[in-house]
Design a protein around this motif. Structure first.
Motif, PDB file in Angstrom:
ATOM      1  N   ARG A   3      43.161  65.298  44.222  1.00  0.00           N
ATOM      2  CA  ARG A   3      43.441  66.122  45.403  1.00  0.00           C
ATOM      3  C   ARG A   3      42.429  65.858  46.508  1.00  0.00           C
ATOM      4  NH1 ARG A   3      44.345  70.066  41.351  1.00  0.00           N
ATOM      5  NH2 ARG A   3      42.356  71.125  41.774  1.00  0.00           N
ATOM      6  N   ARG A   4      41.239  65.415  46.137  1.00  0.00           N
ATOM      7  CA  ARG A   4      40.210  65.100  47.129  1.00  0.00           C
ATOM      8  C   ARG A   4      40.367  63.693  47.696  1.00  0.00           C
ATOM      9  NH1 ARG A   4      35.548  68.216  47.011  1.00  0.00           N
ATOM     10  NH2 ARG A   4      36.104  70.375  46.483  1.00  0.00           N
ATOM     11  N   GLY A   5      41.409  62.989  47.289  1.00  0.00           N
ATOM     12  CA  GLY A   5      41.691  61.686  47.863  1.00  0.00           C
ATOM     13  C   GLY A   5      41.146  60.497  47.094  1.00  0.00           C
ATOM     14  N   LEU A   6      40.588  60.728  45.935  1.00  0.00           N
ATOM     15  CA  LEU A   6      40.074  59.633  45.120  1.00  0.00           C
ATOM     16  C   LEU A   6      41.211  59.010  44.314  1.00  0.00           C
ATOM     17  CD1 LEU A   6      36.810  61.416  44.069  1.00  0.00           C
ATOM     18  CD2 LEU A   6      36.940  59.370  45.485  1.00  0.00           C
ATOM     19  N   ALA A   7      41.054  57.728  44.009  1.00  0.00           N
ATOM     20  CA  ALA A   7      42.153  56.941  43.421  1.00  0.00           C
ATOM     21  C   ALA A   7      42.251  57.111  41.908  1.00  0.00           C
ATOM     22  CB  ALA A   7      41.984  55.468  43.785  1.00  0.00           C
ATOM     23  N   VAL A   8      42.585  58.312  41.495  1.00  0.00           N
ATOM     24  CA  VAL A   8      42.856  58.561  40.078  1.00  0.00           C
ATOM     25  C   VAL A   8      44.315  58.198  39.824  1.00  0.00           C
ATOM     26  CG1 VAL A   8      42.949  60.299  38.254  1.00  0.00           C
ATOM     27  CG2 VAL A   8      41.155  60.409  40.001  1.00  0.00           C
ATOM     28  N   PRO A   9      44.596  57.348  38.836  1.00  0.00           N
ATOM     29  CA  PRO A   9      45.983  56.905  38.621  1.00  0.00           C
ATOM     30  C   PRO A   9      46.903  58.040  38.181  1.00  0.00           C
ATOM     31  CG  PRO A   9      44.563  56.182  36.813  1.00  0.00           C
ATOM     32  CD  PRO A   9      43.661  56.742  37.875  1.00  0.00           C
ATOM     33  N   GLU A  10      48.168  57.898  38.542  1.00  0.00           N
ATOM     34  CA  GLU A  10      49.156  58.921  38.191  1.00  0.00           C
ATOM     35  C   GLU A  10      49.270  59.109  36.681  1.00  0.00           C
ATOM     36  OE1 GLU A  10      50.847  61.033  40.074  1.00  0.00           O
ATOM     37  OE2 GLU A  10      49.748  60.273  41.805  1.00  0.00           O
ATOM     38  N   HIS A  49      47.071  59.516  34.703  1.00  0.00           N
ATOM     39  CA  HIS A  49      46.075  60.478  34.236  1.00  0.00           C
ATOM     40  C   HIS A  49      46.150  61.803  34.981  1.00  0.00           C
ATOM     41  CE1 HIS A  49      44.652  57.044  32.089  1.00  0.00           C
ATOM     42  NE2 HIS A  49      43.609  57.677  31.616  1.00  0.00           N
ATOM     43  N   ILE A  50      47.188  61.934  35.802  1.00  0.00           N
ATOM     44  CA  ILE A  50      47.425  63.189  36.517  1.00  0.00           C
ATOM     45  C   ILE A  50      48.593  63.936  35.899  1.00  0.00           C
ATOM     46  CG2 ILE A  50      48.015  64.212  38.744  1.00  0.00           C
ATOM     47  CD1 ILE A  50      45.215  63.004  38.526  1.00  0.00           C
ATOM     48  N   GLN A  51      49.598  63.179  35.490  1.00  0.00           N
ATOM     49  CA  GLN A  51      50.748  63.737  34.795  1.00  0.00           C
ATOM     50  C   GLN A  51      50.952  62.931  33.516  1.00  0.00           C
ATOM     51  OE1 GLN A  51      52.395  66.455  35.565  1.00  0.00           O
ATOM     52  NE2 GLN A  51      51.322  66.807  37.500  1.00  0.00           N
ATOM     53  N   ARG A  52      50.607  63.525  32.399  1.00  0.00           N
ATOM     54  CA  ARG A  52      50.753  62.845  31.118  1.00  0.00           C
ATOM     55  C   ARG A  52      51.029  63.881  30.036  1.00  0.00           C
ATOM     56  NH1 ARG A  52      46.345  62.822  27.670  1.00  0.00           N
ATOM     57  NH2 ARG A  52      44.490  63.932  28.419  1.00  0.00           N
ATOM     58  N   ASP A  53      51.165  63.431  28.817  1.00  0.00           N
ATOM     59  CA  ASP A  53      51.344  64.341  27.695  1.00  0.00           C
ATOM     60  C   ASP A  53      49.976  64.906  27.341  1.00  0.00           C
ATOM     61  OD1 ASP A  53      51.889  65.686  25.370  1.00  0.00           O
ATOM     62  OD2 ASP A  53      52.908  64.031  24.362  1.00  0.00           O
ATOM     63  N   TRP A  54      49.732  66.154  27.739  1.00  0.00           N
ATOM     64  CA  TRP A  54      48.414  66.761  27.546  1.00  0.00           C
ATOM     65  C   TRP A  54      48.071  66.971  26.068  1.00  0.00           C
ATOM     66  CZ3 TRP A  54      46.731  65.816  32.026  1.00  0.00           C
ATOM     67  CH2 TRP A  54      47.431  66.137  33.188  1.00  0.00           C
ATOM     68  N   ARG A  55      49.039  66.827  25.210  1.00  0.00           N
ATOM     69  CA  ARG A  55      48.790  67.002  23.777  1.00  0.00           C
ATOM     70  C   ARG A  55      48.088  65.791  23.157  1.00  0.00           C
ATOM     71  NH1 ARG A  55      54.861  68.000  22.027  1.00  0.00           N
ATOM     72  NH2 ARG A  55      54.948  66.115  23.320  1.00  0.00           N
ATOM     73  N   GLN A  56      48.091  64.693  23.880  1.00  0.00           N
ATOM     74  CA  GLN A  56      47.495  63.468  23.352  1.00  0.00           C
ATOM     75  C   GLN A  56      46.007  63.393  23.698  1.00  0.00           C
ATOM     76  OE1 GLN A  56      49.179  61.362  21.341  1.00  0.00           O
ATOM     77  NE2 GLN A  56      50.777  62.927  21.530  1.00  0.00           N
ATOM     78  N   PRO A  57      45.211  62.758  22.827  1.00  0.00           N
ATOM     79  CA  PRO A  57      43.799  62.549  23.170  1.00  0.00           C
ATOM     80  C   PRO A  57      43.681  61.782  24.481  1.00  0.00           C
ATOM     81  CG  PRO A  57      44.196  62.021  20.866  1.00  0.00           C
ATOM     82  CD  PRO A  57      45.549  62.237  21.489  1.00  0.00           C
ATOM     83  N   TYR A  58      42.618  62.061  25.214  1.00  0.00           N
ATOM     84  CA  TYR A  58      42.435  61.433  26.524  1.00  0.00           C
ATOM     85  C   TYR A  58      42.176  59.932  26.381  1.00  0.00           C
ATOM     86  CZ  TYR A  58      40.428  60.095  30.950  1.00  0.00           C
ATOM     87  OH  TYR A  58      40.172  59.434  32.133  1.00  0.00           O
ATOM     88  N   ASP A 108      39.821  52.384  33.409  1.00  0.00           N
ATOM     89  CA  ASP A 108      38.936  51.733  34.368  1.00  0.00           C
ATOM     90  C   ASP A 108      39.051  52.335  35.768  1.00  0.00           C
ATOM     91  OD1 ASP A 108      37.962  50.028  32.447  1.00  0.00           O
ATOM     92  OD2 ASP A 108      39.178  48.308  33.039  1.00  0.00           O
ATOM     93  N   ALA A 109      40.286  52.677  36.171  1.00  0.00           N
ATOM     94  CA  ALA A 109      40.489  53.235  37.508  1.00  0.00           C
ATOM     95  C   ALA A 109      39.825  54.608  37.630  1.00  0.00           C
ATOM     96  CB  ALA A 109      41.984  53.338  37.813  1.00  0.00           C
ATOM     97  N   VAL A 110      39.851  55.384  36.566  1.00  0.00           N
ATOM     98  CA  VAL A 110      39.171  56.678  36.585  1.00  0.00           C
ATOM     99  C   VAL A 110      37.669  56.468  36.709  1.00  0.00           C
ATOM    100  CG1 VAL A 110      38.637  58.735  35.228  1.00  0.00           C
ATOM    101  CG2 VAL A 110      40.978  57.864  35.298  1.00  0.00           C
ATOM    102  N   GLU A 111      37.141  55.495  35.989  1.00  0.00           N
ATOM    103  CA  GLU A 111      35.709  55.200  36.120  1.00  0.00           C
ATOM    104  C   GLU A 111      35.370  54.802  37.554  1.00  0.00           C
ATOM    105  OE1 GLU A 111      32.787  51.636  34.832  1.00  0.00           O
ATOM    106  OE2 GLU A 111      33.750  52.666  33.142  1.00  0.00           O
TER     107      GLU A 111
END
Length: 259
Positions: free
Chosen positions: A155-162, A164-173, A177-180
């Motif tokens: 939301r702050r404009g950083l390039a977090v890939p989609e 990791h924004i909408q995924r199956d939250w039940r799965q381990p994270y 690399d893009a998040v890093e």
């Protein structure tokens, strides 16, 4: 960055690591009709006085995260007291605990799930308690603390890939690399992203304290019971040592190599 152990190309296999460990350790997960530590300590009466807090703005969240980290430090020091129990002293009370296990703690499981350590197998110990299993299930299905932080970065404009924004939250994270890279942008210019930089350091403090708690847990268990099997049916020390490898906020740690 591809050589980093947290950026494995075998993400699909690693998502089952927690469940595999539970199976390999032969953990006892069915506690229907069995006494729990909570029953032994009568925790329901104590915890019924607690009321959850509503979400706050980021500055208030920092204060709460700092408080949680201090609470974790107190929990780490609690092992100092437990470590004074000698093997004969523990053996004297062990029969009264029957098959009670830490796996039965729904509060601890909600903490693990909220911190991102999702493991479907850990729902089973609470299946016989509909009043508790719904709460645990909700924590399992909800975004973790770290998931919410990444959504904030987005939301702050950083390039977090989609992914990791909408995924199956039940799965381990799954580390990414893009998040890093998004976190690196924050850490390379802390003045510009001061509140996000502070958020990253609060997360670091929290996981640091959690890692210390896990280490003191395994050390105390080894000191008191050696390599006997745990009350939950696992190998005891062998299971707890495997849990030491759990990383909750991977990019917060790996980015430091790139600075």
């Amino acid at each position: 960055m591809s050589s980093c152990p947290f950026h494995s190309s075998t993400d699909s296999a690693s998502t089952l690591t927690g469940e595999r460990i539970v199976q390999e350790e032969k953990a006892r997960l069915d506690f229907d009709g069995r006494m729990s530590y909570g029953d032994y300590l009568q925790l329901d009466a104590i915890l019924s006085a607690q009321k959850p807090l509503s979400p706050d703005q980021l500055p208030d969240a920092f204060k709460k995260l700092a408080r949680v980290s201090r609470v974790m430090e107190q929990l780490v020091h609690a092992w100092d007291v437990l470590a004074t129990m000698t093997p004969p002293e523990y053996s004297a009370i062990r029969p009264y605990l029957a098959q009670s296990s830490g796996f039965q703690s729904w509060q601890y499981r909600c903490i693990e799930f909220s911190m991102g350590n999702k493991n479907a197998a850990m729902l089973q110990p609470h299946a016989h308690r509909p009043d508790l299993s719904a709460t645990v299930q909700a924590a399992y299905e909800a975004p973790s603390l770290y998931d919410e932080c990444l959504r904030l970065l987005k939301r702050r404009g950083l390039a977090v890939p989609e992914s990791h924004i909408q995924r199956d939250w039940r799965q381990p994270y799954p580390a990414n690399d893009a998040v890093e890279s998004a976190w690196l942008e924050v850490y390379r210019d802390p003045k510009r992203h001061w509140d996000l930089y502070q958020l990253g350091e609060e997360l670091t403090d929290l996981e640091d304290a959690f890692r210390l708690w896990r280490f003191r847990h395994v050390t105390t268990v080894e000191r008191v019971i050696g390599f006997k099997r745990g009350t939950g049916g696992t190998g005891g020390v062998s299971y707890l040592r495997k849990m030491l490898d759990t990383v909750l906020f991977p990019e917060i740690w790996t980015l430091r190599t790139q600075l």
